[in-house]
Design a protein around this motif. Structure first.
Motif, PDB file in Angstrom:
ATOM      1  N   ILE A 215       0.832  -1.210   0.000  1.00 16.09           N
ATOM      2  CA  ILE A 215       0.000   0.000   0.000  1.00 16.09           C
ATOM      3  C   ILE A 215       0.862   1.253   0.000  1.00 16.09           C
ATOM      4  CG2 ILE A 215      -1.606   1.338   1.392  1.00 16.09           C
ATOM      5  CD1 ILE A 215      -3.019  -1.084   2.186  1.00 16.09           C
ATOM      6  N   LEU A 218       2.183   2.002  -3.372  1.00 15.52           N
ATOM      7  CA  LEU A 218       1.134   2.543  -4.249  1.00 15.52           C
ATOM      8  C   LEU A 218       0.958   4.031  -4.000  1.00 15.52           C
ATOM      9  CD1 LEU A 218      -2.140   0.477  -4.649  1.00 15.52           C
ATOM     10  CD2 LEU A 218      -0.724   1.491  -6.402  1.00 15.52           C
ATOM     11  N   GLY A 219       0.936   4.367  -2.708  1.00 15.65           N
ATOM     12  CA  GLY A 219       0.762   5.777  -2.366  1.00 15.65           C
ATOM     13  C   GLY A 219       1.898   6.623  -2.913  1.00 15.65           C
ATOM     14  N   THR A 220       3.103   6.120  -2.742  1.00 17.54           N
ATOM     15  CA  THR A 220       4.256   6.869  -3.247  1.00 17.54           C
ATOM     16  C   THR A 220       4.197   6.993  -4.760  1.00 17.54           C
ATOM     17  OG1 THR A 220       5.407   5.514  -1.633  1.00 17.54           O
ATOM     18  CG2 THR A 220       6.715   7.154  -2.786  1.00 17.54           C
ATOM     19  N   MET A 222       1.634   7.165  -6.573  1.00 14.11           N
ATOM     20  CA  MET A 222       0.669   8.226  -6.904  1.00 14.11           C
ATOM     21  C   MET A 222       1.301   9.596  -6.743  1.00 14.11           C
ATOM     22  SD  MET A 222      -3.131   7.446  -5.557  1.00 14.11           S
ATOM     23  CE  MET A 222      -3.787   8.693  -6.629  1.00 14.11           C
ATOM     24  N   ALA A 223       2.036   9.748  -5.652  1.00  6.44           N
ATOM     25  CA  ALA A 223       2.635  11.062  -5.389  1.00  6.44           C
ATOM     26  C   ALA A 223       3.663  11.425  -6.448  1.00  6.44           C
ATOM     27  CB  ALA A 223       3.270  11.067  -4.002  1.00  6.44           C
ATOM     28  N   LEU A 230      -3.918  13.788  -6.676  1.00  2.66           N
ATOM     29  CA  LEU A 230      -4.086  13.957  -5.238  1.00  2.66           C
ATOM     30  C   LEU A 230      -4.823  15.238  -4.896  1.00  2.66           C
ATOM     31  CD1 LEU A 230      -0.564  12.819  -4.010  1.00  2.66           C
ATOM     32  CD2 LEU A 230      -2.677  11.511  -4.043  1.00  2.66           C
ATOM     33  N   TRP A 296      -4.789   4.133  -9.868  1.00  5.70           N
ATOM     34  CA  TRP A 296      -3.558   3.436  -9.520  1.00  5.70           C
ATOM     35  C   TRP A 296      -2.849   2.912 -10.770  1.00  5.70           C
ATOM     36  CZ3 TRP A 296      -6.446   0.477  -5.164  1.00  5.70           C
ATOM     37  CH2 TRP A 296      -6.415   1.251  -3.998  1.00  5.70           C
TER      38      TRP A 296
ATOM     39  N   ARG B  72      -2.461  13.613   0.947  1.00 12.40           N
ATOM     40  CA  ARG B  72      -2.595  12.187   0.729  1.00 12.40           C
ATOM     41  C   ARG B  72      -2.399  11.472   2.049  1.00 12.40           C
ATOM     42  NH1 ARG B  72       1.155   8.054  -0.183  1.00 12.40           N
ATOM     43  NH2 ARG B  72       2.913   9.485  -0.161  1.00 12.40           N
ATOM     44  N   GLY B  74      -1.606   7.477   2.849  1.00 16.30           N
ATOM     45  CA  GLY B  74      -1.510   6.110   2.350  1.00 16.30           C
ATOM     46  C   GLY B  74      -1.794   6.075   0.864  1.00 16.30           C
ATOM     47  N   PRO B  75      -2.543   5.084   0.427  1.00 15.05           N
ATOM     48  CA  PRO B  75      -2.755   4.895  -1.009  1.00 15.05           C
ATOM     49  C   PRO B  75      -3.862   5.768  -1.581  1.00 15.05           C
ATOM     50  CG  PRO B  75      -3.867   3.163   0.173  1.00 15.05           C
ATOM     51  CD  PRO B  75      -3.207   4.011   1.214  1.00 15.05           C
TER      52      PRO B  75
END
Lengths: 491, 116
Positions: A215, A218-220, A222-223, A230, A296, B72, B74-75
């Motif tokens: 997870i 995935l977040g990273t 996205m960033a 975001l 994603w 943000r 987390g995901p």
């Protein structure tokens, strides 16, 4: 794509569809020949089945194919739009419109909204108009399902099965299924499909999370790759578009034959109440994973060729072929449940509101059931023809249909609540707002001096919203000035 | 006897006021309220109140104050987390509405239709 792998995937999809067919046949055996049994499952649906059949019917190619495609391209804000629309607005309309219709249906035995309005307002012409307009806007929406299916199968088989073949195969299955199953069969398979979709969508999310490395990763991703996702808003996501789309689609959805007819089928008030409470929960459970999927996918750097389905492509990159087939089968099933319901309900409008009201012997020797089936076949095949033209994306085609339906909702709602509503006012309102809407869809913006007519938006707000307001105003004002209304004692 | 349609237990009818709105009857007392409103006025007031609540439920589903703010957790972007949380709030409000207000505000009088 390797022949063996493609066959496995097709086998999974076909197998799933066959299970569906078996359930349909089982339902057929329990269904009487009467209209209330065939079209409304004897008004006997309990909470679990009603929730899933309505939800599964709501979810179609628009949701599972259009939605992720949109979030992939533009960001996850679509989750909020769909959440407001289906989780809140639709639930509110479920009460305001659905409970009311249900009560009338219980008291008077109505099978369609046209029948209800025609009886309550004393106008057969209104009944036919509502049915006719509904069938017209059903056409692009059925077409959308065939388009979505065709694209998904192309994506699934890597082009092995061409678009037209996938769309055609689904069309044939739809026709056959509706002919056999009736509302009960559709409701049962919807329940199966709803449960499968919920399970499959979360498993697919698990697969993607794992493929991305957890997870956090995935977040990273996205960033780093899609930071614009975001930030709420931007691009197509303006406040007016988000609210306007949520409103037009939520209101439009209630006038879809397959949704509106479900207002009549609840077993009792408790069923209606439980469904009402469950909507926001279902929306979160399904839309968040399904739509984040698209976002994603973009964050993970997957490229999707235009006209192909994001879910199919993204999953193919991270999961084994058979799993992709299961997911696609699930999405196809959701699309099928919507299409079956559309064709079934559309057929009821056709046979009962249009044909049965035109002549005493409208069905001749064939009988109502067979005329309905033939109508379904012609309609589905014509929509298939349209799907070959591919006049737009799934979202734009769907949006167009929704807006057309949304023009009907406020006049109908007013007629359901206000005793003074005049049939003629509603007829005028419906005709004029349909012309307003069609004019905007098919005639582009034209400059008249400093202003633009037939523009997509006025002061930032969608033209469909203005149409809705115009329809409401005409209904109210027309009813007030109509001299005939005061003499109706029917209600 | 009046049945609470959600919980299936009888209303308290002893004493001067029933705490359960009895939707079969025309005269309605408001819980804990000394004043008596006519049914039509009361219904209208409550409907307006719930329309306002509905508009708030819809409008606040989207965290406008986060507009273009790339937060943000987390995901998921924060605005998605907020939306999930808000749907929980909406569910709670819906449960309350279904228990207490569903029939009083929406039941059609079988004999003469609901005159608005």
């Amino acid at each position: 794509m390797p022949h063996g792998a493609m066959l496995t995937e097709l086998a999974i999809v076909t197998g799933y569809l066959l299970i569906t067919l078996v359930i349909g046949v089982a339902a057929f055996r329990v269904t009487d020949r009467g209209a209330v049994s065939y079209y409304l499952a004897d008004r006997s649906l309990g909470t679990l089945v009603l929730v899933f059949t309505t939800f599964a019917t709501l979810l179609s190619a628009f949701t599972f194919f259009g939605g992720p495609n949109l979030t992939f391209a533009a960001g996850p804000e679509w989750i909020l739009v769909m959440g407001v629309m289906d989780g809140v607005l639709f639930a509110i309309l479920w009460y305001i419109m659905g409970y009311r219709q249900w009560q009338f249906g219980q008291q008077e035995g109505y099978v369609t909204i046209g029948e209800l309005l025609g009886d309550q307002l004393g106008s057969v012409g209104l009944r036919r108009l509502i049915a006719g307009v509904s069938i017209v806007w059903l056409f692009p929406y059925v077409m959308l399902q065939q388009m979505g299916a065709g694209e998904a199968i192309v994506g699934l088989t890597g082009g092995g099965v061409p678009y037209w073949m996938g769309a055609f195969g689904i069309t044939i299955f739809m026709i056959g299924y509706v002919a056999v199953a009736g509302m009960r069969g559709v409701a049962w398979t919807d329940t199966l499909q709803g449960i499968v979709m919920l399970g499959v969508v979360w498993i697919a999310v698990g697969v993607v999370v794992q493929a991305a490395g957890g997870i956090g990763a995935l977040g990273t991703a996205m960033a780093v790759e899609t930071p614009r996702f975001l930030a709420l808003g931007g691009g197509v996501y303006t406040p007016q578009w988000m609210i306007g789309t949520a409103v037009t689609i939520a209101f439009g959805v209630t006038m879809f034959p397959q949704i509106n007819q479900r207002f009549f089928v609840a077993r009792n008030v408790r069923t209606l109440k439980r469904s009402f409470v469950i909507w926001p929960v279902m929306v979160v459970l399904l839309f968040v994973p399904a739509f984040m999927f698209g976002a994603w996918g973009a964050a993970l750097g997957v490229t999707v060729p235009p006209g192909e389905n994001v879910i199919a492509v993204v999953l193919s990159a991270v999961a084994p072929g058979w799993f992709v087939a299961v997911v696609i089968a699930g999405a196809l099933a959701a699309m099928m449940s919507s299409s079956d319901s559309m064709l079934l309900s559309g057929a009821s409008y056709f046979t009962r509101d249009l044909m049965a009201t035109s002549r005493a012997d409208a069905f001749g020797r064939l009988g109502e059931a067979w005329v309905g089936r033939i109508g379904v076949m012609i309609f589905a095949l014509a929509a298939f023809g349209g799907s070959l033209l591919r006049p737009g994306t799934l979202i734009t085609v769907g949006d167009t249909a929704f807006g057309g339906f949304a023009q009907l909702t406020l006049p109908v709602l007013i007629a359901l609540y206000w005793r003074r509503t005049s049939a003629r006012a509603v007829i005028v309102a419906v005709v004029l707002t349909q012309l307003w809407y069609l004019g905007h869809v098919f005639i582009g913006p034209i400059s008249v001096g400093p202003m633009s007519v037939f523009a997509a938006t006025y002061l930032g707000w969608d033209f469909a919203l203005y149409g809705m307001l115009i329809g409401a105003m005409i209904t109210v004002i027309g009813s007030v000035i109509d001299p005939v209304v005061g003499h109706l004692d029917r209600r | 006897m009046c049945l609470n349609a959600w919980q299936r237990r009888p209303c308290r009818t002893e004493g001067k006021m029933s705490s359960q709105v009895q939707y079969e009857e025309k005269d309605t007392y408001i819980e804990g309220d000394e004043q008596y409103y006519s049914t039509m006025q009361w219904k209208l007031m409550q409907r307006v109140r719930w329309v306002v609540i509905g508009v708030i439920l819809v409008g606040a589903s989207i965290p406008w104050w986060l507009w273009q703010d790339p937060l943000r957790w987390g995901p998921l972007p924060v605005y998605v987390w907020y939306h999930i949380g808000w749907m929980v709030v909406v569910t709670v409000v819906f449960i309350h509405f279904a228990r207490r207000w569903w029939e009083p505000l929406g039941t059609v009088d079988a004999t003469r239709g609901d005159a608005d």
